[in-house]
Design an enzyme around this catalytic site. Structure first.
Site, PDB file in Angstrom:
ATOM      1  N   ASP A  96      -5.318  -8.331 -12.712  1.00  6.94           N
ATOM      2  CA  ASP A  96      -3.963  -8.629 -12.131  1.00  6.94           C
ATOM      3  C   ASP A  96      -2.923  -8.944 -13.251  1.00  6.94           C
ATOM      4  O   ASP A  96      -1.766  -8.536 -13.386  1.00  6.94           O
ATOM      5  CB  ASP A  96      -4.157  -9.760 -10.915  1.00  6.94           C
ATOM      6  CG  ASP A  96      -4.521  -9.164  -9.705  1.00  6.94           C
ATOM      7  OD1 ASP A  96      -4.083  -7.903  -9.412  1.00  6.94           O
ATOM      8  OD2 ASP A  96      -4.792  -9.860  -8.992  1.00  6.94           O
ATOM      9  N   LYS A 131       0.802  -1.451   0.002  1.00  4.80           N
ATOM     10  CA  LYS A 131      -0.155  -0.039   0.017  1.00  4.80           C
ATOM     11  C   LYS A 131       0.788   1.199   0.010  1.00  4.80           C
ATOM     12  O   LYS A 131       1.790   1.293   0.395  1.00  4.80           O
ATOM     13  CB  LYS A 131      -0.947  -0.037   1.250  1.00  4.80           C
ATOM     14  CG  LYS A 131      -2.108  -1.208   1.027  1.00  4.80           C
ATOM     15  CD  LYS A 131      -3.002  -0.975   2.219  1.00  4.80           C
ATOM     16  CE  LYS A 131      -3.821   0.582   2.406  1.00  4.80           C
ATOM     17  NZ  LYS A 131      -4.583   0.388   3.434  1.00  4.80           N
TER      18      LYS A 131
END
Length: 401
Positions: free
Chosen positions: A184, A114
């Site tokens: 992805d 993140k």
């Protein structure tokens, strides 16, 4: 650990195009690992950094398992073949020191934490750029490093929904995700492209690069002509099943025992279809051009469906042959029984030291003439190469223990 020492180190060099490139891979799950697997197939050395004893969480995303004793998942194997694994706890100063030493011989750093998460470990881009100014650093996040949603985590399923793909997939009123984690996978492809371009640019200029890549941006780019349709017409796009918004017939039809896909990309191909099917209903003027067929797709679909419902799939494939674009809808089993799949070597059999049986994985679709990709090594066990890698950068056996 004993497990690390007893594991036989497997050679992982085959294609040599990127043989001088070394990637320090901190990524997990799918998008990042797919990017580094692409680079590995092309000859780069991939050092996969994993948490000791835990490793990449997808190792435990099963069943199915390729190693039943240690519960190593097929999912993990699908994105991590041919890599070296080092087990390092980089939340500690000693772990960070090891990674900083590895950085000195690395060309690329790949991570998918993140936004801002690696700063406290001195593993963010500004920190590593100070140590190696020409490093190429690729960050993959859910929503990117900037913007009102940059703090959010991202998963493929969420991106397919929020990024609009599910609204145009399946039947209207029943949004459907893709059968594989396509966002992805595509993000991994974009990351590979960006890394290769950055490596080429560094050869010319000596300059490193920071790559800010997000799953959400990837998904938006994948809307392609459907998204551009909206930007041009300002009419929202809808799901139309297996049909095509701008071409018809370009759809699947039921047969007596399954389905067949018909793909007519131009008027000539449709007229050829009409000749083969010999049905006067198809010769009406309202079906004479593609634009007319798109406008009258519902009535044309009903006519074609009534025709294809009369015989089994193999009958139609033999009749249409190479005259008109056509294909069956195969199961996965049928795919791997396909003679073309076998001829093209799209299944790689890899020695698996964790089992008596070889590990079968899908091969690479790139077929080089002079530097063939020959997949020889499967995925590593957690920390399999820890000792050898640390030894290479100067640590003694006592320090490693």
């Amino acid at each position: 650990s004993t497990r690390y020492r007893k594991t036989i180190r497997r050679g992982i060099r085959w294609n040599n195009m990127l043989s001088s490139i070394r990637v320090l891979d901190l990524s997990r799950v799918l998008a990042g690992p797919m990017a580094s697997q692409h680079l590995s197939d092309l000859g780069a050395t991939i050092v996969k950094v994993e948490a000791p004893f835990k490793g990449d969480e997808t190792r435990f995303w099963g069943p199915p398992w390729f190693d039943h004793n240690n519960k190593e998942s097929v999912y993990f194997a699908s994105a991590n073949r041919g890599k070296q694994s080092i087990a390092i706890d980089f939340s500690t100063e000693s772990g960070q020191e090891i990674l900083h030493k590895l950085l000195k011989t690395s060309d690329v750093v790949l991570e998918n934490y993140k936004k801002g998460s690696l700063r406290k470990y001195n593993l963010d881009y500004p920190s590593l750029k100070q140590l190696k100014p020409d490093i190429i650093y690729c960050s993959i996040t859910g929503f990117g490093q900037t913007g009102p949603h940059s703090h959010r985590a991202g998963y493929d399923f969420l991106m397919q929904g929020e990024g609009g793909l599910m609204s145009i997939t399946g039947e209207q009123g029943h949004p459907m995700k893709s059968g594989v984690a396509i966002t992805d996978l595509m993000c991994g492809m974009y990351a590979t492209n960006a890394i290769l371009a950055s490596l080429y640019n560094r050869e010319k200029t000596g300059q490193g690069e920071y790559i800010d890549l997000s799953l959400f941006d990837t998904q938006i780019s994948m809307l392609n002509y459907r998204g551009n349709n909206y930007l041009t017409t300002h009419k929202d796009e809808i799901a139309i099943g297996n049909s095509h918004p701008s071409i018809f017939p370009y759809n699947s039809f039921k047969t007596t025992d399954g389905h067949i896909i018909i793909a007519c990309g131009n008027d000539g191909q449709f007229h050829q279809l009409c000749k083969v099917l010999q049905d006067e209903r198809l010769t009406q003027d309202i079906y004479s051009t593609n634009s007319k067929r798109v406008e009258n797709r519902e009535s044309l679909f009903r006519i074609l469906q009534s025709i294809f419902a009369q015989h089994p799939t193999t009958y139609w494939i033999e009749l249409l042959s190479d005259k008109v674009g056509n294909a069956p809808i195969n199961t996965i089993k049928q795919v791997f029984d396909h003679d073309q799949v076998k001829h093209r070597g799209m299944v790689a059999e890899i020695d698996n030291p964790l089992s008596n049986k070889p590990l079968k994985l899908i091969g690479n679709p790139i077929k080089f003439k002079n530097n063939p990709i020959n997949i020889k090594a499967g995925p590593p066990v957690i920390g399999e190469h820890t000792i050898s890698i640390l030894t290479e950068i100067g640590y003694t056996r006592e320090e490693i223990e």
